[in-house]
Design a protein around this motif. Sequence first.
Motif, mmCIF file in Angstrom:
data_model
loop_
_atom_site.group_PDB
_atom_site.id
_atom_site.type_symbol
_atom_site.label_atom_id
_atom_site.label_comp_id
_atom_site.label_asym_id
_atom_site.label_seq_id
_atom_site.Cartn_x
_atom_site.Cartn_y
_atom_site.Cartn_z
ATOM 1 N N ALA A 1 -4.706 -2.191 -5.617
ATOM 2 C CA ALA A 1 -3.597 -1.362 -5.105
ATOM 3 C C ALA A 1 -3.029 -1.983 -3.832
ATOM 4 O O ALA A 1 -3.761 -2.647 -3.086
ATOM 5 N N PRO A 2 -1.735 -1.747 -3.574
ATOM 6 C CA PRO A 2 -1.178 -2.261 -2.319
ATOM 7 C C PRO A 2 -1.758 -1.514 -1.111
ATOM 8 O O PRO A 2 -2.380 -0.463 -1.274
ATOM 9 N N ALA A 3 -1.548 -2.046 0.099
ATOM 10 C CA ALA A 3 -2.084 -1.429 1.321
ATOM 11 C C ALA A 3 -1.589 0.016 1.451
ATOM 12 O O ALA A 3 -0.468 0.343 1.037
ATOM 13 N N ILE A 4 -2.429 0.861 2.048
ATOM 14 C CA ILE A 4 -2.101 2.290 2.180
ATOM 15 C C ILE A 4 -1.228 2.529 3.404
ATOM 16 O O ILE A 4 -1.465 1.949 4.465
ATOM 17 N N GLU A 5 -0.225 3.387 3.244
ATOM 18 C CA GLU A 5 0.595 3.809 4.378
ATOM 19 C C GLU A 5 0.589 5.316 4.381
ATOM 20 O O GLU A 5 0.572 5.941 3.320
ATOM 21 N N LEU A 6 0.568 5.925 5.581
ATOM 22 C CA LEU A 6 0.509 7.390 5.637
ATOM 23 C C LEU A 6 1.286 7.897 6.840
ATOM 24 O O LEU A 6 0.945 7.585 7.988
ATOM 25 N N GLU A 7 2.330 8.681 6.581
ATOM 26 C CA GLU A 7 3.095 9.307 7.659
ATOM 27 C C GLU A 7 2.247 10.446 8.226
ATOM 28 O O GLU A 7 1.547 11.125 7.471
ATOM 29 N N ALA A 8 2.371 10.694 9.542
ATOM 30 C CA ALA A 8 1.552 11.738 10.178
ATOM 31 C C ALA A 8 1.797 13.110 9.553
ATOM 32 O O ALA A 8 0.892 13.937 9.474
ATOM 33 N N ASP A 9 3.053 13.355 9.096
ATOM 34 C CA ASP A 9 3.349 14.692 8.564
ATOM 35 C C ASP A 9 3.399 14.715 7.028
ATOM 36 O O ASP A 9 3.978 15.625 6.422
ATOM 37 N N ALA A 10 2.786 13.718 6.401
ATOM 38 C CA ALA A 10 2.784 13.674 4.922
ATOM 39 C C ALA A 10 2.007 14.873 4.382
ATOM 40 O O ALA A 10 1.046 15.321 5.025
ATOM 41 N N PRO A 11 2.405 15.424 3.224
ATOM 42 C CA PRO A 11 1.636 16.539 2.662
ATOM 43 C C PRO A 11 0.205 16.110 2.351
ATOM 44 O O PRO A 11 -0.062 14.916 2.177
ATOM 45 N N TYR A 12 -0.703 17.093 2.302
ATOM 46 C CA TYR A 12 -2.101 16.750 2.017
ATOM 47 C C TYR A 12 -2.225 16.085 0.651
ATOM 48 O O TYR A 12 -1.566 16.502 -0.305
ATOM 49 N N GLU A 13 -3.131 15.092 0.579
ATOM 50 C CA GLU A 13 -3.392 14.419 -0.696
ATOM 51 C C GLU A 13 -4.277 15.321 -1.561
ATOM 52 O O GLU A 13 -5.057 16.126 -1.043
ATOM 53 N N LEU A 14 -4.159 15.172 -2.878
ATOM 54 C CA LEU A 14 -4.951 16.009 -3.783
ATOM 55 C C LEU A 14 -6.431 15.640 -3.770
ATOM 56 O O LEU A 14 -7.290 16.484 -3.985
ATOM 57 N N ARG A 15 -6.739 14.363 -3.555
ATOM 58 C CA ARG A 15 -8.136 13.921 -3.612
ATOM 59 C C ARG A 15 -8.746 13.936 -2.211
ATOM 60 O O ARG A 15 -8.259 13.261 -1.301
ATOM 61 N N VAL A 16 -9.796 14.731 -2.070
ATOM 62 C CA VAL A 16 -10.507 14.772 -0.787
ATOM 63 C C VAL A 16 -11.991 14.510 -1.025
ATOM 64 O O VAL A 16 -12.471 14.588 -2.146
ATOM 65 N N SER A 17 -12.717 14.240 0.056
ATOM 66 C CA SER A 17 -14.174 14.083 -0.036
ATOM 67 C C SER A 17 -14.828 14.985 0.996
ATOM 68 O O SER A 17 -14.316 15.139 2.098
ATOM 69 N N ALA A 18 -15.956 15.563 0.599
ATOM 70 C CA ALA A 18 -16.766 16.327 1.551
ATOM 71 C C ALA A 18 -17.803 15.351 2.094
ATOM 72 O O ALA A 18 -18.776 15.042 1.417
ATOM 73 N N LEU A 19 -17.549 14.833 3.289
ATOM 74 C CA LEU A 19 -18.461 13.811 3.830
ATOM 75 C C LEU A 19 -19.628 14.447 4.570
ATOM 76 O O LEU A 19 -19.445 15.325 5.416
ATOM 77 N N SER A 20 -20.826 13.992 4.245
ATOM 78 C CA SER A 20 -22.051 14.518 4.864
ATOM 79 C C SER A 20 -22.242 13.895 6.255
ATOM 80 O O SER A 20 -21.543 12.937 6.624
ATOM 81 N N ARG A 21 -23.224 14.413 6.990
ATOM 82 C CA ARG A 21 -23.526 13.832 8.312
ATOM 83 C C ARG A 21 -23.971 12.364 8.151
ATOM 84 O O ARG A 21 -23.617 11.506 8.954
ATOM 85 N N ALA A 22 -24.745 12.088 7.098
ATOM 86 C CA ALA A 22 -25.212 10.709 6.898
ATOM 87 C C ALA A 22 -24.008 9.771 6.706
ATOM 88 O O ALA A 22 -23.978 8.665 7.253
ATOM 89 N N SER A 23 -22.995 10.235 5.948
ATOM 90 C CA SER A 23 -21.797 9.403 5.743
ATOM 91 C C SER A 23 -21.033 9.230 7.051
ATOM 92 O O SER A 23 -20.516 8.146 7.340
ATOM 93 N N GLU A 24 -20.959 10.311 7.828
ATOM 94 C CA GLU A 24 -20.284 10.224 9.139
ATOM 95 C C GLU A 24 -20.957 9.139 9.983
ATOM 96 O O GLU A 24 -20.277 8.323 10.617
ATOM 97 N N GLN A 25 -22.300 9.124 9.957
ATOM 98 C CA GLN A 25 -23.018 8.128 10.772
ATOM 99 C C GLN A 25 -22.709 6.703 10.306
ATOM 100 O O GLN A 25 -22.538 5.798 11.116
ATOM 101 N N ILE A 26 -22.610 6.512 9.000
ATOM 102 C CA ILE A 26 -22.295 5.158 8.485
ATOM 103 C C ILE A 26 -20.872 4.761 8.911
ATOM 104 O O ILE A 26 -20.625 3.640 9.357
ATOM 105 N N LEU A 27 -19.940 5.720 8.812
ATOM 106 C CA LEU A 27 -18.550 5.410 9.178
ATOM 107 C C LEU A 27 -18.397 5.224 10.694
ATOM 108 O O LEU A 27 -17.522 4.498 11.153
#
Length: 391
Positions: free
Chosen positions: A36-62
């Motif tokens: 896919a081409p590089a991602i671009e996102l306007e600050a006021d873009a509508p919410y995307e349909l795909r979300v993730s529920a990130l755990s604390r362990a994932s937060e630590q990795i990120l």
Amino acid sequence: MSEYFDAVIVGGGMVGGTLAALLGQAAKRVAVLESAPAIELEADAPYELRVSALSRASEQILRKVKAWEGIVKRRAAPYESMVVWDSTGSGEIRFDAADLGEPDLGHIIENRVIQLALQERLTELEEVKVFSPAQFKTASYTHKGLKIELSTGQVLETALLVGADGARSAVREWAQIDMAVNDYAQQGLVCVAQTELPHQWTAWQRFMPTGPLAFLPLPDPQFCSIVWTLPSDQADAYVLQDESTFKQHLAQALDYRLGQVVSVSERAAFPLKGRHAAQYCAERVVLVGDAAHTIHPLAGQGVNLGLKDVAELAEQLLQDAKHWGSFKVLRRYERARKADNALTLHSMEGFSLLFGNKLSVWQVVRNQGLSLVNQMSWVKGQLARYALGVG
Ligand SMILES: Cc1cc2nc3c(=O)[nH]c(=O)nc-3n(C[C@H](O)[C@H](O)[C@H](O)COP(=O)(O)OP(=O)(O)OC[C@H]3O[C@@H](n4cnc5c(N)ncnc54)[C@H](O)[C@@H]3O)c2cc1C
């Protein structure tokens, strides 16, 4: 002459992007191929349909790869509570971050926000080169490692090929690694809904005989991301249904806990399949994330498992850099991750079966079970720690 990389990662999604950052930070030369081409996102873009529920362990990795700041400065919703209940009775369980001495139970984040923060981080790492848009075409073994052909005609050389290219992995196919597939005959319907009442920074999940419905809080207090598991024909019908009838169905399906549904976005549905690769590695090839396993979305663990994969893989590779990419090192990663992934995969299938069962004896078991667990603070704490990824 073709360019040499310590690793070529096919797939610059959430999992592949994180691995590239982990290795790039350790001064390894990494190529990322992303179709896919590089991602671009306007600050006021509508919410995307795909979300993730990130755990604390994932937060630590990120945090470790310095992408977390780029995520929270954009859009992320911490959730402080989780309520799960059964539509066929009175059983209910509630988890609160405060009971665990935690600020939150995790974050709901749009997938493209995570990808954008990772994309930004990769541009800061000199050792990482992103080829995008570019597809993995094929590979061949050489006496030193592998030669990788891209759809752009470029050829790269590497000691390690990583398949982070999702459920329909071309790398897995090329390596002829078998995949066990369990078709749930269900689809995950996703959309964004505006509700009459605020979500109270709570993840709401109601189990129905047809499948679970989740309302996940977004940064705006009256907007939720919806993940609704349904039999395939019903999901197709709901995607096409007129907006006002669908809004009514949705509010009713959540028991009106957040009042009426005021508005809904476009809807999309994804077929749900449990998949698990027979092996995670072959000679100089390794699979991570959805390329190795996909699970039922009812506990929102897909990305969390993938991030645990890459944290483990990076650790094993960097610990034994002398044998970089050798089968011995890749097998250590496989042994460390396969059992945990299989356990989560089968637990989610078990949950889905238990809650999808209409026999009255099972209705009693799950209602009493939910209420009982709700009263057992130690068991509840263990479950919550597992969901946080710190148990
Ligand atoms: C309805 C639904 C809801 C979900 N909700 C959650 C949730 O709440 N929490 C959670 O943790 N998980 C959730 N998941 C699962 C989650 O979306 C996946 O586990 C996650 O996206 C896997 O990430 P990945 O990077 O491994 O693969 P992907 O996200 O599939 O990324 C693969 C990347 O590889 C690229 N690619 C593919 N083929 C090639 C090629 N040949 N060459 C180059 N590039 C290629 C693609 O463009 C893509 O960018 C959900 C899934 C579904 C279906």
